[in-house]
Write an enzyme that holds these catalytic residues in place. Structure first.
Site, mmCIF file in Angstrom:
data_model
loop_
_atom_site.group_PDB
_atom_site.id
_atom_site.type_symbol
_atom_site.label_atom_id
_atom_site.label_comp_id
_atom_site.label_asym_id
_atom_site.label_seq_id
_atom_site.Cartn_x
_atom_site.Cartn_y
_atom_site.Cartn_z
ATOM 1 N N ASP A 103 4.928 -1.713 9.301
ATOM 2 C CA ASP A 103 4.814 -1.688 10.678
ATOM 3 C C ASP A 103 4.980 -3.318 11.102
ATOM 4 O OD1 ASP A 103 4.033 0.766 10.961
ATOM 5 O OD2 ASP A 103 2.052 0.401 10.820
HETATM 6 N N1 URA Z 1 1.055 2.463 6.734
HETATM 7 C C1 URA Z 1 0.657 2.194 7.758
HETATM 8 O O1 URA Z 1 -0.071 2.662 8.708
HETATM 9 N N2 URA Z 1 1.472 0.900 8.199
HETATM 10 C C2 URA Z 1 2.432 0.352 7.368
HETATM 11 O O2 URA Z 1 3.072 -0.532 7.649
HETATM 12 C C3 URA Z 1 2.433 0.935 6.004
HETATM 13 C C4 URA Z 1 1.787 2.045 5.547
#
Ligand code: URA
Length: 235
Positions: A103
């Site tokens: 993310d």
């Molecule tokens: N899980 C998440 O919620 N975000 C990420 O970036 C990676 C795994």
């Protein structure tokens, strides 16, 4: 492969630019000047040189990046900075891509490569390649949460593969945990923690398969994987 393609792939310039170098007689194949960009070469067997300097062909490139928050895991974007915008012009290639997505606000280990097969192997849920995250949580994670993770949390009607929750530290209102997943669904860590009634406030990936995030790699920095690290990643 065509000579002009080879020259372009080793970074001598665009197809148009390298054609000019060939025309000028600056390129030799097996010690002989060639003037046709259509010449077929075998990068494994032929010795190709520019101004008498031998050119080494590398098909695949592998980098490890410590992704900072604020950049997106994409190859290009008209608005946002991407992980590939962190690459220098010498290392940048149009065929590089990040293996999986973190993310925008997630930090940590991201593999950048042009090896589609490796990317597929690392992400396929069938391969069960572990992804380990460090997370700070608003709320206290406990043994009941660990059991839920182990059984498989249900997200949007789909049962997740068993995951591991390790509780490293708790205060009166927060927790520091490590989470090991075998897959990589959209926002998976955040949604699994939310399913336990708590919230991720900081997230960082620290391991993928046998490869851990190098401790000396600062946020926003990347480097080529060593042969040893690549072996670990492919294990
Ligand atoms: N899980 C998440 O919620 N975000 C990420 O970036 C990676 C795994």
């Amino acid at each position: 492969m065509r000579l002009d393609k080879f020259l372009s792939e080793v970074g001598l310039g665009s197809r148009k630019e390298v054609k000019q170098l060939i025309k000028k007689g600056q390129v030799k194949v097996n010690q002989v000047v060639v003037k046709s960009d259509k010449t077929q070469v075998d990068p494994e067997k032929d010795q190709i040189a520019f101004l008498d300097a031998p050119l080494i062909y590398q098909e695949f490139y592998y980098y490890v990046l410590n992704k900072p928050a604020g950049v997106i895991s994409a190859t290009s974007d008209p608005v946002h900075r991407t992980v590939l915008d962190l690459f220098s012009s010498e290392d940048y290639r149009t065929d590089l891509f990040p293996v999986g997505r973190l993310d925008k606000d997630t930090e940590g280990l991201l593999i950048i490569t042009n090896d589609g097969e490796l990317g597929h192997q690392l992400l396929s849920p069938k391969k069960h390649v572990e992804k380990e995250y460090f997370a700070e949580i608003s709320g206290i994670m406990d043994q009941a949460d660990q059991e839920k993770f182990e059984v498989g949390i249900i997200l949007a009607g789909e049962k997740m593969l068993p995951a591991k929750l390790m509780i490293d530290e708790v205060t009166a209102v927060t927790s520091k945990v490590r989470i090991i997943l075998q897959e990589g669904k959209f926002h998976q860590v955040k949604r699994m923690v939310k399913a336990c009634g708590k919230e991720v406030t900081y997230l960082k990936r620290i391991r993928m398969g046998q490869l851990t995030l190098p401790v000396d790699l600062k946020k926003g920095q990347y480097r080529a994987l060593t042969d040893e690290e690549l072996v670990k990643l492919k294990e």
